[in-house]
Design a protein around this motif. Sequence first.
Motif, mmCIF file in Angstrom:
data_model
loop_
_atom_site.group_PDB
_atom_site.id
_atom_site.type_symbol
_atom_site.label_atom_id
_atom_site.label_comp_id
_atom_site.label_asym_id
_atom_site.label_seq_id
_atom_site.Cartn_x
_atom_site.Cartn_y
_atom_site.Cartn_z
ATOM 1 N N GLY A 115 44.813 -50.558 6.071
ATOM 2 C CA GLY A 115 45.307 -50.060 4.786
ATOM 3 C C GLY A 115 44.370 -49.114 4.061
ATOM 4 O O GLY A 115 44.679 -48.672 2.956
ATOM 5 N N SER A 116 43.250 -48.757 4.679
ATOM 6 C CA SER A 116 42.268 -47.948 3.956
ATOM 7 C C SER A 116 42.483 -46.450 4.107
ATOM 8 O O SER A 116 41.967 -45.667 3.314
ATOM 9 C CB SER A 116 40.855 -48.300 4.423
ATOM 10 O OG SER A 116 40.644 -47.823 5.746
ATOM 11 N N LEU A 117 43.222 -46.026 5.133
ATOM 12 C CA LEU A 117 43.367 -44.602 5.419
ATOM 13 C C LEU A 117 44.831 -44.180 5.447
ATOM 14 O O LEU A 117 45.690 -44.912 5.931
ATOM 15 C CB LEU A 117 42.741 -44.265 6.780
ATOM 16 C CG LEU A 117 41.254 -44.577 6.959
ATOM 17 C CD1 LEU A 117 40.850 -44.362 8.412
ATOM 18 C CD2 LEU A 117 40.403 -43.708 6.032
ATOM 19 N N ILE A 118 45.070 -42.978 4.932
ATOM 20 C CA ILE A 118 46.402 -42.381 4.999
ATOM 21 C C ILE A 118 46.300 -41.153 5.891
ATOM 22 O O ILE A 118 45.436 -40.301 5.670
ATOM 23 C CB ILE A 118 46.880 -41.941 3.594
ATOM 24 C CG1 ILE A 118 46.925 -43.131 2.631
ATOM 25 C CG2 ILE A 118 48.238 -41.245 3.674
ATOM 26 C CD1 ILE A 118 47.982 -44.163 2.933
ATOM 27 N N ALA A 119 47.156 -41.063 6.894
ATOM 28 C CA ALA A 119 47.166 -39.890 7.775
ATOM 29 C C ALA A 119 48.425 -39.083 7.492
ATOM 30 O O ALA A 119 49.496 -39.656 7.287
ATOM 31 C CB ALA A 119 47.138 -40.327 9.232
ATOM 32 N N VAL A 120 48.284 -37.765 7.447
ATOM 33 C CA VAL A 120 49.434 -36.899 7.195
ATOM 34 C C VAL A 120 49.576 -35.894 8.324
ATOM 35 O O VAL A 120 48.602 -35.275 8.765
ATOM 36 C CB VAL A 120 49.292 -36.133 5.857
ATOM 37 C CG1 VAL A 120 50.610 -35.463 5.496
ATOM 38 C CG2 VAL A 120 48.863 -37.060 4.738
ATOM 39 N N SER A 121 50.812 -35.763 8.791
ATOM 40 C CA SER A 121 51.120 -34.875 9.897
ATOM 41 C C SER A 121 51.615 -33.548 9.347
ATOM 42 O O SER A 121 52.539 -33.520 8.544
ATOM 43 C CB SER A 121 52.219 -35.555 10.715
ATOM 44 O OG SER A 121 52.636 -34.763 11.766
ATOM 45 N N ASN A 122 50.981 -32.460 9.785
ATOM 46 C CA ASN A 122 51.311 -31.154 9.205
ATOM 47 C C ASN A 122 51.856 -30.171 10.233
ATOM 48 O O ASN A 122 51.394 -30.118 11.372
ATOM 49 C CB ASN A 122 50.058 -30.545 8.559
ATOM 50 C CG ASN A 122 49.742 -31.207 7.232
ATOM 51 O OD1 ASN A 122 50.611 -31.390 6.400
ATOM 52 N ND2 ASN A 122 48.486 -31.588 7.055
ATOM 53 N N TYR A 123 52.818 -29.386 9.783
ATOM 54 C CA TYR A 123 53.286 -28.248 10.567
ATOM 55 C C TYR A 123 52.379 -27.056 10.322
ATOM 56 O O TYR A 123 52.188 -26.210 11.169
ATOM 57 C CB TYR A 123 54.701 -27.869 10.130
ATOM 58 C CG TYR A 123 55.788 -28.789 10.642
ATOM 59 C CD1 TYR A 123 55.587 -29.606 11.742
ATOM 60 C CD2 TYR A 123 57.036 -28.799 10.031
ATOM 61 C CE1 TYR A 123 56.599 -30.419 12.211
ATOM 62 C CE2 TYR A 123 58.051 -29.607 10.496
ATOM 63 C CZ TYR A 123 57.836 -30.407 11.587
ATOM 64 O OH TYR A 123 58.844 -31.204 12.046
ATOM 65 N N GLU A 124 51.886 -26.976 9.070
ATOM 66 C CA GLU A 124 51.096 -25.815 8.677
ATOM 67 C C GLU A 124 50.006 -26.223 7.713
ATOM 68 O O GLU A 124 50.342 -26.708 6.625
ATOM 69 C CB GLU A 124 52.026 -24.809 7.968
ATOM 70 C CG GLU A 124 51.889 -23.397 8.476
ATOM 71 C CD GLU A 124 52.782 -22.494 7.665
ATOM 72 O OE1 GLU A 124 53.975 -22.391 7.995
ATOM 73 O OE2 GLU A 124 52.286 -21.945 6.675
ATOM 74 N N PRO A 125 48.762 -26.129 8.043
ATOM 75 C CA PRO A 125 48.257 -25.772 9.374
ATOM 76 C C PRO A 125 48.469 -26.939 10.325
ATOM 77 O O PRO A 125 48.298 -28.084 9.919
ATOM 78 C CB PRO A 125 46.761 -25.533 9.110
ATOM 79 C CG PRO A 125 46.446 -26.388 7.918
ATOM 80 C CD PRO A 125 47.702 -26.472 7.108
ATOM 81 N N GLY A 126 48.848 -26.643 11.564
ATOM 82 C CA GLY A 126 49.207 -27.706 12.498
ATOM 83 C C GLY A 126 48.075 -28.679 12.761
ATOM 84 O O GLY A 126 46.988 -28.270 13.160
ATOM 85 N N GLY A 127 48.314 -29.949 12.505
ATOM 86 C CA GLY A 127 47.292 -30.957 12.739
ATOM 87 C C GLY A 127 47.515 -32.169 11.870
ATOM 88 O O GLY A 127 48.559 -32.299 11.223
ATOM 89 N N VAL A 128 46.530 -33.043 11.861
ATOM 90 C CA VAL A 128 46.623 -34.269 11.074
ATOM 91 C C VAL A 128 45.405 -34.355 10.155
ATOM 92 O O VAL A 128 44.283 -34.068 10.577
ATOM 93 C CB VAL A 128 46.691 -35.501 12.010
ATOM 94 C CG1 VAL A 128 46.500 -36.795 11.238
ATOM 95 C CG2 VAL A 128 48.037 -35.527 12.748
#
Lengths: 394, 116
Positions: A115-128
């Motif tokens: 529960g300590s980290l939030i990951a976000v998936s991106n199209y632009e710029p491509g990556g996490v």
Amino acid sequence: MNIRKLLLPLLLLLALPIHAEEACQPRGTGDLGIIIERETGSLQVVNTTQRKSLARLEGLGDLSHASAVFSRDARHAYIFGRDGGLTKVDVLCGKLVKRIMQGGNSIGGAISQDGSLIAVSNYEPGGVKIFSAEDLSLVADIPATPIAEGKNSKTVGLVDAPGQRFVFSLYDTGEIWLADLRQPDKPAIQKFTDIGVQPYDALITPDGRYYIAGLFGEDGLALLDLWHTDNKPQRILDHYGKGEEALPVYKMPHLEGWAVAGGRAFLPAVGHHEVLVADARDWQQQAKIKVHGQPVFVMARPDGRQLWVNFAFPDNDAIQVIDAETLQIIKTLKPGKGALHMEFTPRGEHVWVSVRDEDKVLVYDTETLEPLTELPVKKPSGIFFTSRAHQTGL
Amino acid sequence: MKSLLTVTTVLLCMALPAKAETGAVADIPLSRQAEIRYLLKQDCGSCHGMQLTGGLGPALTAERLKPLPESLLTATILKGRAGTPMPPWETFLSEVEATWLAQQLRAGTALQEETP
């Protein structure tokens, strides 16, 4: 039409002005949830026991295709907006805690095992990108494989996995990446290449063992066994559309709602009016169920006895309920045009259904299959209940 | 399966207002324009973003589309793009309507509601 246009704001006015203070009571949050209002960049906090709205929050940006995860105390929701916005919302008190613009264009996110980290998936710029769940400060940046000058592959199908890991797929380059965040600022990445053409979304089984990426560019799915990461991902349900002409796809299916019931896994077929049925032990195809349109979400009622399926444009006015044992369609419901999403109450006695074009959410009884309650919600899309807080991959 | 498809198509044709088969761009009634804008925002928006700033599909902003010929955009809308998830929309939009939409997109006015 004109009368509806006039009535709607009135209905919203009558139903919504509930003050944040009223929502912020000494109470648990286990029967709360949020509903995304995609067009107005707002959301409603709802109570699933009383089946009513508690609060409405505005100013969350472009919420088309927005999704959410919950903190493990089930008090906070993290909302991932299309415009790259990441918003932390206090569900208990019905208020916005913090909002940052973390990228240009994002598609979803996940919360780590602890529960300590939030990951976000991106199209632009491509990556996490990885953020602190506490204050949304940036912890790590994981750019995806470059595909052109200044451009990286879009990332999709981001989920959390046991061992403080995140797993995601690279749409443009056909890869699955496994990121180990035990040292949060130094992610250790294991890359699996050549997993198939255009992975568009993915899911992880509730036990956190199998990661399955759906492929848009070919008939089949890629399966990664997280207990044995020395092995390459294997292809499952290969050539499921064999001998059939694929139809144009007007909306990508979603794999987030993992549907496993009675030892079988149920998955949407891309470009076919079918739900695929696989044996959940050896992943061999068992059957195909002909349905009303191209499935978007195939979701199992929490007890696994029923499957609820909604459909892509132009068949998105219907929902079908399938008996998980006989694989027969029990009922075709017509909630209205734009039936975009479904969410079960924690133990499945009700399901909430977004009906975008009619600005409402319908609550169905899953035994009688009759609607119980109708809530006015402006262009509703995703519905997320706090019971997700304790489920891997949600 | 075929008959099911036919039934679905027939039902669809009943449910969706008929696309205009002939005529000029200027002849598209405001009510139909509103329907196309709604389709653009809600359904194209699921891949291209509701503000058309892109998603799985590329951005459809005037800035990006202006350098591209109108005919290419019209053809892409009607026929889709092979090798990508862009489907053909010719079942739902006539050539005139697709041309109108391409013009609106290139002008950056596609999302603007016009009041009658």
